[in-house]
Write a protein that holds these residues in place. Structure first.
Motif, PDB file in Angstrom:
ATOM      1  N   GLN A 162      22.232  31.734  28.455  1.00 58.04           N
ATOM      2  CA  GLN A 162      22.335  31.212  27.179  1.00 58.04           C
ATOM      3  C   GLN A 162      23.455  32.329  27.058  1.00 58.04           C
TER       4      GLN A 162
ATOM      5  N   LEU B 263      27.505  35.245  18.524  1.00 59.73           N
ATOM      6  CA  LEU B 263      28.659  34.314  18.173  1.00 59.73           C
ATOM      7  C   LEU B 263      28.785  34.096  16.221  1.00 59.73           C
TER       8      LEU B 263
ATOM      9  N   LEU C  16      27.228  25.411  21.086  1.00 54.86           N
ATOM     10  CA  LEU C  16      26.413  26.131  22.315  1.00 54.86           C
ATOM     11  C   LEU C  16      25.600  26.006  23.429  1.00 54.86           C
ATOM     12  N   ASN C  17      25.535  26.984  24.376  1.00 48.55           N
ATOM     13  CA  ASN C  17      25.740  26.824  25.517  1.00 48.55           C
ATOM     14  C   ASN C  17      24.118  27.311  26.423  1.00 48.55           C
ATOM     15  N   CYS C  18      23.730  26.064  26.909  1.00 47.77           N
ATOM     16  CA  CYS C  18      22.907  26.211  28.120  1.00 47.77           C
ATOM     17  C   CYS C  18      22.484  26.344  29.376  1.00 47.77           C
TER      18      CYS C  18
ATOM     19  N   TRP D  81      16.303  22.517  22.530  1.00 42.26           N
ATOM     20  CA  TRP D  81      16.270  23.079  21.295  1.00 42.26           C
ATOM     21  C   TRP D  81      15.689  24.156  20.732  1.00 42.26           C
TER      22      TRP D  81
ATOM     23  N   ARG E 118      15.139  26.544  17.344  1.00 45.47           N
ATOM     24  CA  ARG E 118      16.094  27.193  16.122  1.00 45.47           C
ATOM     25  C   ARG E 118      14.687  28.586  15.643  1.00 45.47           C
TER      26      ARG E 118
ATOM     27  N   THR F 254      24.462  21.126  25.527  1.00 44.94           N
ATOM     28  CA  THR F 254      25.296  22.042  24.356  1.00 44.94           C
ATOM     29  C   THR F 254      24.571  21.591  23.580  1.00 44.94           C
TER      30      THR F 254
ATOM     31  N   THR G 123      18.599  32.658  14.868  1.00 44.74           N
ATOM     32  CA  THR G 123      19.107  32.357  16.361  1.00 44.74           C
ATOM     33  C   THR G 123      18.432  30.913  17.257  1.00 44.74           C
ATOM     34  N   TYR G 124      19.498  30.154  18.337  1.00 46.65           N
ATOM     35  CA  TYR G 124      19.279  28.952  19.036  1.00 46.65           C
ATOM     36  C   TYR G 124      19.217  29.272  20.302  1.00 46.65           C
TER      37      TYR G 124
ATOM     38  N   THR H  96      21.153  32.549  21.989  1.00 48.76           N
ATOM     39  CA  THR H  96      22.514  32.936  20.874  1.00 48.76           C
ATOM     40  C   THR H  96      21.870  32.846  19.387  1.00 48.76           C
TER      41      THR H  96
ATOM     42  N   LEU I 253      23.226  33.279  15.916  1.00 53.11           N
ATOM     43  CA  LEU I 253      24.790  32.910  15.518  1.00 53.11           C
ATOM     44  C   LEU I 253      24.605  32.962  13.956  1.00 53.11           C
TER      45      LEU I 253
END
Lengths: 111, 112
Positions: B6, B11, B21-23, B35, B37, B74, B87-88, B106, B108
Motif C-alpha cells: 500500500q 496521506l 487509496l491504493n493497494c 478493505w 479501517r 483502489t 489507517t486503511y 495507509t 489518512l
C-alpha cells in the motif's frame, strides 16, 4: 450490536514473565483468530480455530506461545517467557463467514 | 508468495476532497480482497469485500474497485470528512480456506 471482547486492553510486563490474553468472540461465530500487529505493519495471523480445533498455527512461535479454545467459545493466548520483541498489539477476531469482526486488541509492552 | 503493498504509507488532504487509496498485490490468483479501517490503538473494521468475480463494491461514500489482471485495488472516498481519519488496510485471500495476506496500511489524515 454484538462485539468481540478482549482483556486486558493494556499489559506491561518484564521480559521472562508470563502473560495471558483473553478473547470472547461474537456468539455463534465458529471461527476465531489471534493476530499480532507490530506498529506500522499489517496484522500477522498467529493461530486460527474452527470451534475448539486449531486449523492453522503455522506462524505461532510454539516454543513460547500457546493458544487454547477449550469449549469452542472463548480463547486464551499465552506467552511464556515474554521477550522484548513480543511488544505489539494482539488482536482477536471472529467470523461466521468471510467477514472477520475484530476486538479492540491488547497492547503489550515488554520491558 | 503473495505480497500486498500500500502506497503511500501516509496521506494528508483537506476536508471535502475526493481521494483514492491504493493497494497492489503480486499474485493475481485471489479469492477476494477486503478493505479495513483501523482507528488509533483499536481493532479493525471491515469496510468492503470484493469477490474475485466482481469489479467493484460500494458502501455510502466508499467505493472499492478490483483489477485482478493488473494486481490492483483502489478505495475511493468521496467528500472526505475529519472522521475519515484512520489507517486503511487492504487484505487478499487466496482461497476460502486460506488466511488473509495484509498490506501495511495507509494512514489518512483529513484536515478540517
Amino acid at each position: 450490536e454484538a462485539e468481540v471482547a478482549q482483556s486486558p486492553r493494556y499489559k506491561i510486563t518484564e521480559k521472562s514473565q508470563a502473560v495471558a490474553f483473553w478473547c470472547d468472540p461474537i456468539s455463534g461465530h465458529a471461527t476465531l483468530y489471534w493476530y499480532r500487529q507490530i506498529l506500522g505493519q499489517g496484522p500477522e495471523l498467529l493461530v486460527q480455530f474452527q470451534d475448539e480445533s486449531v486449523v492453522d498455527d503455522s506462524q505461532l512461535p510454539k516454543d513460547r506461545f500457546s493458544a487454547e479454545r477449550l469449549k469452542g467459545v472463548d480463547s486464551t493466548l499465552k506467552i511464556q517467557p515474554a521477550e522484548l520483541g513480543d511488544s505489539a498489539m494482539y488482536l482477536c477476531a471472529s467470523s461466521l463467514d468471510e467477514t472477520q469482526y475484530f476486538g479492540p486488541g491488547t497492547r503489550l509492552l515488554v520491558l | 508468495k503473495q505480497e500486498v503493498t500500500q502506497i503511500p504509507a501516509a496521506l494528508s488532504v483537506p476536508e471535502g476532497e475526493n481521494l483514492v487509496l491504493n493497494c497492489s498485490f503480486t499474485d493475481s490468483a485471489i479469492y477476494n480482497l477486503q478493505w479495513f479501517r483501523q482507528d488509533p490503538g483499536k481493532g479493525l473494521t471491515s469496510l468492503l469485500l470484493i469477490q474475485s468475480s466482481q469489479r467493484e463494491q460500494t458502501s455510502g461514500r466508499l467505493n472499492a474497485s478490483l483489477d485482478k489482471s493488473s494486481g490492483r485495488s483502489t478505495l475511493y472516498i468521496a467528500a472526505s470528512q475529519p472522521g475519515d481519519s484512520a489507517t486503511y488496510l487492504c487484505a487478499v485471500r487466496r482461497g476460502s480456506n486460506y488466511q488473509l495476506i495484509w498490506g501495511a496500511g495507509t494512514k489518512l489524515i483529513i484536515k478540517p
